[in-house]
Design an enzyme around this catalytic site. Structure first.
Site, mmCIF file in Angstrom:
data_model
loop_
_atom_site.group_PDB
_atom_site.id
_atom_site.type_symbol
_atom_site.label_atom_id
_atom_site.label_comp_id
_atom_site.label_asym_id
_atom_site.label_seq_id
_atom_site.Cartn_x
_atom_site.Cartn_y
_atom_site.Cartn_z
ATOM 1 N N PRO A 25 0.988 -1.136 -0.102
ATOM 2 C CA PRO A 25 0.346 -0.098 -0.166
ATOM 3 C C PRO A 25 1.035 0.990 -0.064
ATOM 4 C CG PRO A 25 0.023 -0.848 1.921
ATOM 5 C CD PRO A 25 0.265 -2.166 1.455
ATOM 6 N N GLU A 26 0.148 2.241 -0.690
ATOM 7 C CA GLU A 26 1.161 3.938 -0.842
ATOM 8 C C GLU A 26 0.392 4.281 0.100
ATOM 9 O OE1 GLU A 26 3.045 3.840 -5.009
ATOM 10 O OE2 GLU A 26 3.235 1.953 -5.085
ATOM 11 N N HIS A 86 -3.567 -15.033 10.051
ATOM 12 C CA HIS A 86 -2.555 -14.180 10.014
ATOM 13 C C HIS A 86 -2.772 -12.705 10.908
ATOM 14 C CE1 HIS A 86 -1.066 -16.271 6.867
ATOM 15 N NE2 HIS A 86 -2.353 -16.531 6.177
ATOM 16 N N ARG A 146 2.435 -11.732 5.331
ATOM 17 C CA ARG A 146 4.039 -11.637 5.232
ATOM 18 C C ARG A 146 4.520 -11.138 7.025
ATOM 19 N NH1 ARG A 146 5.113 -10.344 0.144
ATOM 20 N NH2 ARG A 146 7.245 -10.309 0.471
#
Ligand SMILES: [Zn+2]
Length: 275
Positions: free
Chosen positions: A2-3, A93, A112
């Site tokens: 995400p930016e 997660h 991750r």
């Protein structure tokens, strides 16, 4: 990853969902994610009883402002927030759970496990790492071509690599750098300190415009990115070069090419962005 536009979208959706809600308990399943304080029990204790007062964004960081603390959160590659009812099952997660007084939970999931959280006394967060090192905020009214030019003049890196550096300008990542360079008609491999004033001016305008358009569209949903409410961003339909390798340029009809610049996949129209 995400930016800025995606993080801004998460900020806006979470604001609607958790504002003025009080945290009763915090449970952390992956302690390595908590960078400050270094004692995860203390992290949970500090947050219990605190109320969400506002959510802000700095670059790609979310800043949750509480009564006495600021929680600085970076989603890195795949971090995701959601608000669930407490009886909804978590996944393997789900790493951090913020139990709320209204019976709901703010959950942070991260496939991750690269995401980070720092908890600082309220008002000190901008003087501490990681926020203290960030460059100018591109959507701030204070951002100017001079602010952009200054760090670019000091580096011989490729302009693409320089723009990915969060100390040069905060919030840009691979997608929006490629898009901004296309709009400014600047080749990504051009040496940063060789850009003309006119090119820097164009780049300044295109960075702002690209980010504003993307925020308006709720961000992009390349790969699996979804915002805080599980909705997909729509900006991918407006992409000019990113992910369009081999497709015709919207401006000149020539083919978009992919190369690697500074280790990152890069999308360019060689006609619109001559080297
Ligand atoms: Zn073109």
């Amino acid at each position: 990853m995400p930016e800025l536009p995606e993080v801004e979208t998460v900020k806006r959706t979470l604001t609607e969902l958790i504002m003025k809600e009080t945290i009763t308990k915090v449970s952390v399943g992956w302690p390595k994610m908590i960078k400050e304080p270094d004692d995860v029990t203390l992290f949970s204790t500090m947050m219990a009883g605190q109320t969400f007062k506002s959510i802000e964004r700095r670059g790609k960081f979310l800043i949750f402002r509480l009564d006495d603390y600021s929680l600085v959160s970076h989603l890195r590659m795949e971090g995701r927030y959601s608000v669930s009812n407490s009886d909804e099952p978590t996944t393997k997660h789900t790493h951090v759970r913020f139990f709320l007084a209204n019976g709901k939970e703010l959950r942070y999931a991260d496939v991750r496990k690269f995401g980070t959280m720092h908890l600082f006394p309220l008002g000190t967060e901008c003087q501490r790492l990681p926020l203290v090192k960030l460059g100018p905020e591109p959507l701030s009214p204070d951002f100017s071509p001079v602010q952009l030019k200054e760090p670019l003049q000091r580096t011989t890196r490729a302009i693409k690599s320089a723009l990915l550096d969060q100390t040069v300008v905060a919030g840009l990542g691979n997608i929006y750098v490629d898009e901004a360079l296309f709009k400014a008609r600047v080749h990504p491999e051009k040496t940063a300190n060789m850009l003309t004033d006119e090119e820097i001016e164009q780049l300044f305008i295109s960075i702002k415009q690209t980010l504003l358009d993307a925020v308006k569209a709720g961000g992009s949903s390349i790969k699996s990115y979804v915002n805080g409410q599980g909705e997909m961003g729509m900006f991918q339909q407006q992409l000019n070069v990113y992910g369009r390798t081999g497709e015709p340029c919207h401006t000149c009809d020539n083919m978009i090419v992919r190369s690697v610049v500074g280790g990152r996949g890069t999308h360019t129209c060689p006609t619109c962005q001559p080297s």
